[in-house]
Design a protein around this motif. Structure first.
Motif, PDB file in Angstrom:
ATOM      1  N   ALA A  20       0.845  -1.183   0.000  1.00  0.00           N
ATOM      2  CA  ALA A  20       0.000   0.000   0.000  1.00  0.00           C
ATOM      3  C   ALA A  20       0.881   1.234   0.000  1.00  0.00           C
ATOM      4  O   ALA A  20       1.949   1.254   0.596  1.00  0.00           O
ATOM      5  N   THR A  21       0.434   2.241  -0.692  1.00  0.00           N
ATOM      6  CA  THR A  21       1.145   3.517  -0.734  1.00  0.00           C
ATOM      7  C   THR A  21       0.165   4.641  -0.407  1.00  0.00           C
ATOM      8  O   THR A  21      -1.045   4.440  -0.374  1.00  0.00           O
ATOM      9  N   VAL A  22       0.705   5.817  -0.154  1.00  0.00           N
ATOM     10  CA  VAL A  22      -0.128   6.956   0.213  1.00  0.00           C
ATOM     11  C   VAL A  22      -0.379   7.816  -1.027  1.00  0.00           C
ATOM     12  O   VAL A  22       0.560   8.223  -1.699  1.00  0.00           O
ATOM     13  N   PRO A  23      -1.634   8.098  -1.364  1.00  0.00           N
ATOM     14  CA  PRO A  23      -1.923   8.931  -2.543  1.00  0.00           C
ATOM     15  C   PRO A  23      -1.330  10.328  -2.380  1.00  0.00           C
ATOM     16  O   PRO A  23      -1.122  10.794  -1.246  1.00  0.00           O
ATOM     17  N   PRO A  24      -1.054  11.017  -3.480  1.00  0.00           N
ATOM     18  CA  PRO A  24      -0.546  12.389  -3.397  1.00  0.00           C
ATOM     19  C   PRO A  24      -1.532  13.261  -2.623  1.00  0.00           C
ATOM     20  O   PRO A  24      -2.754  13.103  -2.757  1.00  0.00           O
ATOM     21  N   PRO A  25      -1.055  14.180  -1.800  1.00  0.00           N
ATOM     22  CA  PRO A  25      -1.957  15.027  -1.010  1.00  0.00           C
ATOM     23  C   PRO A  25      -2.678  16.045  -1.888  1.00  0.00           C
ATOM     24  O   PRO A  25      -2.240  16.362  -3.002  1.00  0.00           O
ATOM     25  N   ALA A  26      -3.790  16.540  -1.397  1.00  0.00           N
ATOM     26  CA  ALA A  26      -4.504  17.602  -2.092  1.00  0.00           C
ATOM     27  C   ALA A  26      -3.654  18.862  -2.076  1.00  0.00           C
ATOM     28  O   ALA A  26      -2.777  19.027  -1.225  1.00  0.00           O
ATOM     29  N   PRO A  27      -3.858  19.774  -3.030  1.00  0.00           N
ATOM     30  CA  PRO A  27      -3.071  21.017  -3.061  1.00  0.00           C
ATOM     31  C   PRO A  27      -3.112  21.738  -1.715  1.00  0.00           C
ATOM     32  O   PRO A  27      -4.177  21.968  -1.142  1.00  0.00           O
ATOM     33  N   GLY A  28      -1.933  22.026  -1.203  1.00  0.00           N
ATOM     34  CA  GLY A  28      -1.842  22.740   0.057  1.00  0.00           C
ATOM     35  C   GLY A  28      -1.877  21.862   1.292  1.00  0.00           C
ATOM     36  O   GLY A  28      -1.602  22.328   2.398  1.00  0.00           O
ATOM     37  N   ALA A  29      -2.204  20.589   1.113  1.00  0.00           N
ATOM     38  CA  ALA A  29      -2.254  19.676   2.257  1.00  0.00           C
ATOM     39  C   ALA A  29      -0.854  19.160   2.576  1.00  0.00           C
ATOM     40  O   ALA A  29       0.004  19.067   1.687  1.00  0.00           O
ATOM     41  N   PRO A  30      -0.566  18.831   3.834  1.00  0.00           N
ATOM     42  CA  PRO A  30       0.758  18.328   4.199  1.00  0.00           C
ATOM     43  C   PRO A  30       1.017  16.952   3.605  1.00  0.00           C
ATOM     44  O   PRO A  30       0.092  16.164   3.383  1.00  0.00           O
ATOM     45  N   VAL A  31       2.272  16.658   3.340  1.00  0.00           N
ATOM     46  CA  VAL A  31       2.665  15.351   2.826  1.00  0.00           C
ATOM     47  C   VAL A  31       2.731  14.360   3.987  1.00  0.00           C
ATOM     48  O   VAL A  31       3.331  14.642   5.024  1.00  0.00           O
ATOM     49  N   ALA A  32       2.085  13.212   3.826  1.00  0.00           N
ATOM     50  CA  ALA A  32       2.082  12.206   4.887  1.00  0.00           C
ATOM     51  C   ALA A  32       3.486  11.643   5.080  1.00  0.00           C
ATOM     52  O   ALA A  32       4.198  11.372   4.101  1.00  0.00           O
ATOM     53  N   GLN A  33       3.894  11.468   6.315  1.00  0.00           N
ATOM     54  CA  GLN A  33       5.200  10.918   6.633  1.00  0.00           C
ATOM     55  C   GLN A  33       5.081   9.439   6.977  1.00  0.00           C
ATOM     56  O   GLN A  33       4.115   9.008   7.612  1.00  0.00           O
ATOM     57  N   ARG A  34       6.064   8.675   6.549  1.00  0.00           N
ATOM     58  CA  ARG A  34       6.072   7.263   6.908  1.00  0.00           C
ATOM     59  C   ARG A  34       6.350   7.125   8.401  1.00  0.00           C
ATOM     60  O   ARG A  34       7.183   7.820   8.959  1.00  0.00           O
TER      61      ARG A  34
END
Length: 244
Positions: free
Chosen positions: A37-51
């Motif tokens: 499983a991977t994390v989808p790209p964040p919405a514009p302006g949303a923070p990037v999820a950290q592993r």
């Protein structure tokens, strides 16, 4: 809770498993990556999820288990950690259901480890836990992992298009399921009969020694190197690895 059948054991994931967990996961990176499983790209302006780190992953699994939403297990074969299995998404009320995600060390694939581990988990879910339905979601391309559930007699219920984000994209998944009424004598007992050939096989591929998938089911995000899906088991199709 420890579940055992012969040389195969399911037990809680522990903080002190970190070194062995990381070694097994890293050694199997190329084998597991296509099914993780991977994390989808964040919405514009949303923070990037950290592993998550390994310790964060274990704390998350424990918190979800304490809340009654998950059953996270380490898989041992002959006393050595060789994988992970998680019953996640546990829902009560009128549903009483959960889904299983798993991954296993390539070195022990084909020895009946994964089918036995899944059978142990399903019997625990239908018996002591009291669930009514368990499902496993697997990409159509992941034939070795599909063979695990087919050997155990899971029903194929259909396709969920673009169901989970796996290996960088939204992927279709086949849904396999069992309900408690379908295995009144227990799944492990049926698996033993299938392996010994003493009764009709639940599927054409129900023989010992066949290939086992690297990862299957829907898991929570796993840990350091890549988010697993549980959150595969762990989950989406396999584990992810936590950050160091």
């Amino acid at each position: 809770m420890v579940l055992t059948d012969g040389e195969i054991t399911l037990r809680p994931v522990r903080m002190r498993d970190q070194r062995m967990w990381r070694e097994v996961n890293q050694r199997n990176r190329d084998w597991l990556r296509p099914w993780e499983a991977t994390v989808p790209p964040p919405a514009p302006g949303a923070p990037v999820a950290q592993r998550p780190t390994y310790r964060q992953m274990v704390r998350h699994l424990r918190a979800e288990a304490n809340a009654g939403r998950m059953l996270p297990f380490a898989i041992e074969y002959r006393g050595r950690l060789v994988g992970q299995l998680t019953v996640a998404g546990i829902t009560w009320g009128s549903m009483c259901s959960g889904h299983i995600g798993y991954w296993v060390d390539r070195e022990v694939a084909g020895r009946g480890v994964m089918p036995t581990a899944v059978a142990l988990a399903v019997d625990h879910c239908f018996g002591r836990v009291g669930l009514h339905r368990v499902e496993v979601c697997i990409r159509p391309e992941n034939r070795p992992s599909r063979r695990v559930v087919e050997k155990l007699g899971f029903r194929e219920e259909g396709l969920r298009p673009r169901y989970l984000h796996i290996d960088g994209a939204w992927r279709d998944h086949l849904i396999y399921a069992l309900t408690a009424e379908e295995i009144p004598d227990g799944l492990l007992r049926r698996w033993h009969r299938t392996r010994s050939g003493t009764s009709g096989n639940p599927s054409a591929s129900g023989t010992a020694g066949t290939s086992e998938g690297p990862a299957g089911g829907t898991e929570e995000p796993r840990g350091p190197e890549g988010p697993g899906r549980q959150g595969g088991s762990e989950t989406s199709e396999g584990p992810g690895a936590p950050e160091k």
